[in-house]
Motif scaffolding. Structure first.
Motif, PDB file in Angstrom:
ATOM      1  N   TYR A  34       0.834  -1.200   0.000  1.00  0.00           N
ATOM      2  CA  TYR A  34       0.000   0.000   0.000  1.00  0.00           C
ATOM      3  C   TYR A  34       0.870   1.252   0.000  1.00  0.00           C
ATOM      4  O   TYR A  34       0.657   2.168   0.802  1.00  0.00           O
ATOM      5  N   SER A  36       1.969   4.608  -1.961  1.00  0.00           N
ATOM      6  CA  SER A  36       1.498   5.568  -2.966  1.00  0.00           C
ATOM      7  C   SER A  36       2.557   6.634  -3.190  1.00  0.00           C
ATOM      8  O   SER A  36       3.409   6.871  -2.327  1.00  0.00           O
ATOM      9  N   TYR A  38       2.893  10.762  -4.719  1.00  0.00           N
ATOM     10  CA  TYR A  38       2.180  11.983  -5.078  1.00  0.00           C
ATOM     11  C   TYR A  38       3.157  12.995  -5.671  1.00  0.00           C
ATOM     12  O   TYR A  38       4.302  13.092  -5.223  1.00  0.00           O
ATOM     13  N   PRO A  46      -1.480  18.095  -3.876  1.00  0.00           N
ATOM     14  CA  PRO A  46      -0.832  16.881  -4.367  1.00  0.00           C
ATOM     15  C   PRO A  46      -1.702  16.174  -5.404  1.00  0.00           C
ATOM     16  O   PRO A  46      -2.927  16.297  -5.399  1.00  0.00           O
ATOM     17  N   LEU A  48      -2.166  12.236  -7.111  1.00  0.00           N
ATOM     18  CA  LEU A  48      -1.807  10.820  -7.004  1.00  0.00           C
ATOM     19  C   LEU A  48      -1.194  10.335  -8.307  1.00  0.00           C
ATOM     20  O   LEU A  48      -1.816  10.435  -9.368  1.00  0.00           O
ATOM     21  N   TYR A  51      -0.372   4.140  -6.929  1.00  0.00           N
ATOM     22  CA  TYR A  51      -0.945   3.565  -5.718  1.00  0.00           C
ATOM     23  C   TYR A  51      -0.717   2.063  -5.715  1.00  0.00           C
ATOM     24  O   TYR A  51      -0.399   1.472  -6.755  1.00  0.00           O
ATOM     25  N   GLU A  52      -0.859   1.455  -4.549  1.00  0.00           N
ATOM     26  CA  GLU A  52      -0.593   0.018  -4.398  1.00  0.00           C
ATOM     27  C   GLU A  52       0.733  -0.366  -5.054  1.00  0.00           C
ATOM     28  O   GLU A  52       0.800  -1.319  -5.838  1.00  0.00           O
ATOM     29  N   TYR A  89       6.157  12.870  -3.020  1.00  0.00           N
ATOM     30  CA  TYR A  89       6.002  12.299  -1.695  1.00  0.00           C
ATOM     31  C   TYR A  89       5.522  10.855  -1.810  1.00  0.00           C
ATOM     32  O   TYR A  89       4.621  10.557  -2.589  1.00  0.00           O
ATOM     33  N   TYR A  93       0.455   2.881   4.080  1.00  0.00           N
ATOM     34  CA  TYR A  93      -0.456   2.514   5.150  1.00  0.00           C
ATOM     35  C   TYR A  93       0.348   1.812   6.250  1.00  0.00           C
ATOM     36  O   TYR A  93       1.288   1.066   5.976  1.00  0.00           O
ATOM     37  N   ASN A  97      -3.700   1.556  11.891  1.00  0.00           N
ATOM     38  CA  ASN A  97      -4.668   2.550  11.413  1.00  0.00           C
ATOM     39  C   ASN A  97      -4.065   3.944  11.353  1.00  0.00           C
ATOM     40  O   ASN A  97      -4.557   4.904  11.962  1.00  0.00           O
ATOM     41  N   ASN A  98      -2.996   4.011  10.600  1.00  0.00           N
ATOM     42  CA  ASN A  98      -2.239   5.225  10.431  1.00  0.00           C
ATOM     43  C   ASN A  98      -1.754   5.288   8.998  1.00  0.00           C
ATOM     44  O   ASN A  98      -1.651   4.258   8.315  1.00  0.00           O
ATOM     45  N   LEU A  99      -1.443   6.476   8.555  1.00  0.00           N
ATOM     46  CA  LEU A  99      -0.862   6.660   7.232  1.00  0.00           C
ATOM     47  C   LEU A  99       0.387   7.511   7.400  1.00  0.00           C
ATOM     48  O   LEU A  99       0.328   8.573   8.017  1.00  0.00           O
ATOM     49  N   PHE A 101       3.669   9.546   5.608  1.00  0.00           N
ATOM     50  CA  PHE A 101       4.225  10.129   4.403  1.00  0.00           C
ATOM     51  C   PHE A 101       5.750  10.207   4.544  1.00  0.00           C
ATOM     52  O   PHE A 101       6.294  10.224   5.653  1.00  0.00           O
ATOM     53  N   GLY A 102       6.408  10.270   3.410  1.00  0.00           N
ATOM     54  CA  GLY A 102       7.831  10.566   3.402  1.00  0.00           C
ATOM     55  C   GLY A 102       8.046  12.061   3.506  1.00  0.00           C
ATOM     56  O   GLY A 102       7.110  12.856   3.401  1.00  0.00           O
TER      57      GLY A 102
ATOM     58  N   TRP B  47      -0.656  13.076   7.367  1.00  0.00           N
ATOM     59  CA  TRP B  47      -2.039  12.626   7.489  1.00  0.00           C
ATOM     60  C   TRP B  47      -2.594  13.015   8.849  1.00  0.00           C
ATOM     61  O   TRP B  47      -1.889  12.926   9.866  1.00  0.00           O
ATOM     62  N   SER B 103      -7.254   0.676  -1.384  1.00  0.00           N
ATOM     63  CA  SER B 103      -5.908   1.007  -1.858  1.00  0.00           C
ATOM     64  C   SER B 103      -4.972   1.353  -0.718  1.00  0.00           C
ATOM     65  O   SER B 103      -3.890   1.896  -0.960  1.00  0.00           O
ATOM     66  N   GLY B 104      -5.382   1.050   0.518  1.00  0.00           N
ATOM     67  CA  GLY B 104      -4.516   1.385   1.642  1.00  0.00           C
ATOM     68  C   GLY B 104      -4.436   2.873   1.898  1.00  0.00           C
ATOM     69  O   GLY B 104      -3.375   3.404   2.176  1.00  0.00           O
ATOM     70  N   TRP B 105      -5.589   3.526   1.803  1.00  0.00           N
ATOM     71  CA  TRP B 105      -5.712   4.940   2.129  1.00  0.00           C
ATOM     72  C   TRP B 105      -5.007   5.852   1.145  1.00  0.00           C
ATOM     73  O   TRP B 105      -4.535   6.931   1.506  1.00  0.00           O
ATOM     74  N   SER B 106      -4.894   5.437  -0.116  1.00  0.00           N
ATOM     75  CA  SER B 106      -4.440   6.385  -1.136  1.00  0.00           C
ATOM     76  C   SER B 106      -5.533   7.412  -1.362  1.00  0.00           C
ATOM     77  O   SER B 106      -6.720   7.128  -1.189  1.00  0.00           O
TER      78      SER B 106
END
Lengths: 110, 120
Positions: A34, A36, A38, A46, A48, A51-52, A89, A93, A97-99, A101-102, B47, B103-106
């Motif tokens: 997961y 992604s 951007y 941003p 997209l 993804y995946e 960026y 996932y 339950n967090n996301l 980013f770089g 996020w 999509s894993g929160w994309s």
């Protein structure tokens, strides 16, 4: 959790290929497909691009491709064009339950 | 055409509150999870929160838990972020973004952002 690790900058000449890395851990990048990517122009939202790990949304150029090996994901931009100059960026996932980013990579087209 | 338009940003003192709104059009809002993502000046993306279709699931960034509340009004195609006990470090452009399912929160569509400045 700490942000994913990206190089602050990358560059290439028109027509060349550039690869941007995104390093995490087995709890994020390495643990899920997961990731992604951007693209962001200064002062803009941003967009997209991937993804995946390696899928491209409709309308995104096939010059952009993504891959992953272990805890590191990569974005490759082929056939560099002036319009590719932007910040990039990655995100991943995280199972709690967090996301994440770089920190972002500024791509310069020389 | 998909459109997400944020509003409600501004200057607020530390400890104050703001409510951000995001007006959505161009897709069936009630069918999608939605996110808030922020970007401090000159910094990267972070996020903030996510909400599912019927508000039964909400997750938050640890640093905003207990201070921020994400909500939605499916009848009015609107997403909200109530921000209380604001801190200087909450200063950022806040984006609402549509989740790409499975999509894993994309996030496949983003608004233009609204600037929140927390300063005395």
């Amino acid at each position: 959790q700490s942000a994913l690790t990206q190089p602050p900058s990358a560059s290439g000449s028109p027509g060349q290929s550039v690869t941007i890395s995104c390093t995490g851990t087995s709890s994020d990048v390495g643990g899920y497909n997961y990731v992604s990517w951007y693209q962001q122009y200064p002062g803009k939202a941003p967009k997209l691009m991937i993804y995946e790990v390696s899928k491209r949304p409709s309308g995104v150029s096939d010059r952009f491709s993504g891959s992953k090996s272990g805890n590191t994901a990569s974005l490759t931009v082929s056939g560099l064009q002036a319009e590719d100059e932007a910040d990039y960026y990655c995100s991943s996932y995280v199972g709690s339950n967090n996301l994440l980013f770089g920190g972002g990579t500024k791509l310069t087209v020389l | 055409e998909v459109q997400l338009v944020e509003s409600g940003g501004g200057l607020v003192q530390p400890g104050g509150s703001l409510r951000l709104s995001c007006a959505i059009s161009g897709f069936t809002f009630r069918n999608y999870w939605m996110n808030w993502v922020r970007q401090a000046p000159g910094k990267g993306l972070e996020w903030v929160a996510i909400i599912n279709e019927d508000e039964s699931v909400k997750y938050y960034l640890d640093s905003v838990k207990g201070r921020f509340t994400i909500s939605r009004d499916n009848a009015h195609n609107s997403l909200y972020l109530q921000m209380n006990s604001l801190r200087v470090e909450d200063t950022a452009v806040y984006y609402c973004a549509k989740d790409l399912p499975r999509s894993g929160w994309s996030n496949d569509f983003w608004g233009q952002g609204t600037l929140v400045t927390v300063s005395s």
